[in-house]
Design an enzyme around this catalytic site. Structure first.
Site, PDB file in Angstrom:
ATOM      1  N   ASP A 113      35.555  21.968  34.192  1.00 50.59           N
ATOM      2  CA  ASP A 113      36.728  22.300  35.008  1.00 50.59           C
ATOM      3  C   ASP A 113      37.561  23.362  34.302  1.00 50.59           C
ATOM      4  O   ASP A 113      37.524  23.499  33.081  1.00 50.59           O
ATOM      5  CB  ASP A 113      37.581  21.066  35.330  1.00 50.59           C
ATOM      6  CG  ASP A 113      38.211  20.412  34.105  1.00 50.59           C
ATOM      7  OD1 ASP A 113      37.569  20.389  33.033  1.00 50.59           O
ATOM      8  OD2 ASP A 113      39.357  19.925  34.227  1.00 50.59           O
TER       9      ASP A 113
ATOM     10  N   GLU B  45      38.990  17.462  32.361  1.00 48.46           N
ATOM     11  CA  GLU B  45      39.676  17.584  31.063  1.00 48.46           C
ATOM     12  C   GLU B  45      41.061  18.186  31.234  1.00 48.46           C
ATOM     13  O   GLU B  45      42.017  17.752  30.607  1.00 48.46           O
ATOM     14  CB  GLU B  45      38.838  18.441  30.106  1.00 48.46           C
ATOM     15  CG  GLU B  45      39.260  18.313  28.638  1.00 48.46           C
ATOM     16  CD  GLU B  45      40.389  19.242  28.233  1.00 48.46           C
ATOM     17  OE1 GLU B  45      40.976  19.031  27.165  1.00 48.46           O
ATOM     18  OE2 GLU B  45      40.696  20.199  28.982  1.00 48.46           O
TER      19      GLU B  45
HETATM   20  N1  BES Z   1      40.662  23.633  25.121  1.00 51.25           N
HETATM   21  C1  BES Z   1      41.911  22.991  25.277  1.00 51.25           C
HETATM   22  C2  BES Z   1      42.364  22.245  24.042  1.00 51.25           C
HETATM   23  C3  BES Z   1      42.932  23.141  22.986  1.00 51.25           C
HETATM   24  C4  BES Z   1      44.012  23.950  23.263  1.00 51.25           C
HETATM   25  C5  BES Z   1      42.403  23.121  21.739  1.00 51.25           C
HETATM   26  C6  BES Z   1      44.542  24.760  22.300  1.00 51.25           C
HETATM   27  C7  BES Z   1      42.917  23.928  20.765  1.00 51.25           C
HETATM   28  C8  BES Z   1      43.984  24.766  21.046  1.00 51.25           C
HETATM   29  C9  BES Z   1      41.841  21.981  26.409  1.00 51.25           C
HETATM   30  O1  BES Z   1      41.045  22.398  27.469  1.00 51.25           O
HETATM   31  C10 BES Z   1      43.261  21.768  26.948  1.00 51.25           C
HETATM   32  O2  BES Z   1      43.879  22.669  27.417  1.00 51.25           O
HETATM   33  N2  BES Z   1      43.757  20.549  26.860  1.00 51.25           N
HETATM   34  C11 BES Z   1      45.013  20.170  27.423  1.00 51.25           C
HETATM   35  C12 BES Z   1      44.996  18.664  27.485  1.00 51.25           C
HETATM   36  C13 BES Z   1      46.001  18.048  28.401  1.00 51.25           C
HETATM   37  C14 BES Z   1      45.824  18.473  29.831  1.00 51.25           C
HETATM   38  C15 BES Z   1      45.940  16.542  28.302  1.00 51.25           C
HETATM   39  C16 BES Z   1      46.181  20.665  26.582  1.00 51.25           C
HETATM   40  O3  BES Z   1      46.083  20.726  25.331  1.00 51.25           O
HETATM   41  O4  BES Z   1      47.211  20.991  27.159  1.00 51.25           O
HETATM   42 ZN    ZN Z   2      42.372  24.022  28.634  1.00 49.10          ZN
END
Ligand code: BES
Ligand code: ZN
Length: 458
Positions: free
Chosen positions: A88, A153
């Protein structure tokens, strides 16, 4: 290995053509209009897993978006790697800010531009192509592989946790391998060993039960937007400390060793500020930027709603105002506890002139992975081979909520082997993936599979 590496370099153009087709499906998990695309994307993946030679491919339907599974378990006695990724993506809007269409992969200046290029379709594809290289050349892999690709995710992984509970046997593995983070910088490979958690809240204030004429009533009623602004501005003190009662109670202090390891990283505050187009950085006093980004909790207002926001002027004293507030959490803060503390605090400080409701939208726990585990040591060695440079250890400020659940439910640690870059515009217009990292990533993951059995024996 030479044959595998040759295959990866000989097939670069085809890999990109296939990535284009994966990218072209607008798998935006948050919007209902895209539910059909989510299904289509899951089907596309399941076909692709079959084409690269995986078996036991299944699409698991959930109350939300489907989870795609596949495996290759033809190496008895060898370790089993559970690969996790997400298909996604975030919405592409505002569309007018994209230089090329978001769902059409476009190469410019050595970068591959598209929504999901880096987060996370491009990084998922790195794994698929590495697996393909082994299965097409050797008919086997040096390790057993199980792969799960979820479609939620970006909206909190709500249906993945029950899935893990229901399929413990199917998912049995020695470690989880995830590529959904960034390397430290261009040309500076790294392994990530910590992610922040998240608690996402909404505050709704209601003043008068309808919008009022600001001339007839202004001066007699507490404007809910003003009340909201007063609340929000009281949530930090002048040193950048968060003023929610009890907020820091469970925060683990940074050790001297970790502080000095952060200080050794090639970081420059001025350069960072310049890249962001700001004159000066801002944050909690007493901590360096990397400490604030990776190992200190934060509270951010993500959006404010209320009143008249159309073009021109309208003299109105609005009935309602709302704010979306997220807090990034660090070990050992727990999102449920923080949500309760936040609600209690907001209720305590809201003036009696307005009514307040506080909602908990979603949350996720912070995660740390042990750096001396065989999985992380394999990642270090594989990165050095894949990129020809010794990698660094780093933490990240973002969140992947399911990481903690892999440990709690399946009992296994995650290796965070990310190939993104911090400035690749994830969640923003003109997201891209640096092509050198795409191909370097495929090589690195191939080395990872090849070397893991040796590291597991040590
Ligand atoms: N790929 C990111 C996680 C991430 C962001 C890792 C920045 C390292 C640096 C992931 O897809 C993401 O955006 N996660 C969300 C999670 C939330 C919706 C619970 C986030 O971090 O905002
Ligand atoms: Zn993300």
């Amino acid at each position: 290995m030479n044959q595998i590496l040759k295959y990866i370099s000989d097939n670069q153009n085809r890999f990109l053509d296939e990535l284009n087709s994966f990218i072209s499906i607008p798998s935006v998990s948050t919007s209902i209009e895209n539910s059909k695309d989510m299904k289509r994307c899951a089907e596309w993946l399941s076909d692709h897993l079959k084409n690269i030679g995986l078996s036991n491919i299944q699409i698991f339907n959930t109350p939300g978006h489907p989870i795609v599974y596949g495996d290759w378990i033809g190496a008895p006695g060898k370790p089993t790697v559970l690969i996790y990724g997400h298909y996604d993506v975030q919405p592409a809007e505002p569309l007018e800010l994209w230089i090329s269409p978001p769902f059409q992969g476009t190469i410019r200046g050595g970068n591959y531009y598209a929504r999901g290029a880096s987060d996370d379709k491009g990084q998922v594809f790195i794994h698929l192509k590495s697996i393909e290289a082994f299965l097409k050349n050797n008919g086997s892999l040096p390790v057993n592989i199980k792969i799960i690709l979820e479609g939620e995710e970006e909206i909190g992984s709500e249906n993945l946790e029950p899935f893990l509970r229901q399929h413990k046997d199917l998912l049995k593995a020695d470690l989880v391998l995830i590529s959904d983070t960034s390397m430290f910088a261009r040309g500076v490979p790294s392994v990530c060993y910590g992610l922040r958690g998240l608690s996402y809240m909404q505050i709704d204030l209601v003043g008068p039960d309808k919008d009022l004429h600001s001339g007839s009533y202004g001066g007699s009623v507490h404007n809910p937007i003003q009340a909201l602004a007063e609340i929000i501005s009281s949530l930090h003190d002048k040193n950048g400390k968060i003023k929610v009662d009890g907020f820091y109670d469970d925060v683990i202090k940074l050790t001297k060793e970790e502080r000095s390891s952060f200080k050794r990283l090639p970081w420059n505050d001025k350069k960072f500020a310049k890249e962001l187009g700001i004159k000066k950085l801002y944050g909690e006093s007493g901590f360096t930027t990397l400490e604030r980004l990776w190992a200190r909790p934060t509270l951010e207002c993500n959006g404010i709603l209320g009143g008249f926001t159309g073009e021109g002027a309208k003299t109105v004293l609005p009935s309602k105002a709302s704010a979306k507030i997220s807090m990034r959490l660090v070990p050992n803060q727990k999102p449920d506890k923080i949500a309760k503390l936040f609600e209690k605090h907001i209720k305590k400080i809201t003036p009696s002139t307005v009514k307040v409701t506080v909602k908990n939208l979603h949350g996720g726990e912070p995660a740390m992975t042990p750096i001396n585990s065989p999985g992380v040591q394999t990642a270090i060695s594989a990165l050095e081979k894949g990129f020809g440079k010794k990698p660094l250890y780093q933490r990240e400020g973002g969140s992947i909520p399911i990481v903690v659940q892999f440990k709690k439910i399946l009992g296994i640690d995650s290796v965070l082997l990310g190939f993104g870059l911090p400035d690749e515009n994830a969640h923003a217009p003109n997201e891209f993936l640096y092509l050198e990292n795409f191909f370097g990533g495929i090589r690195t993951v191939a080395h990872f599979y090849n070397e893991l059995p040796g590291f597991m024996k040590k």
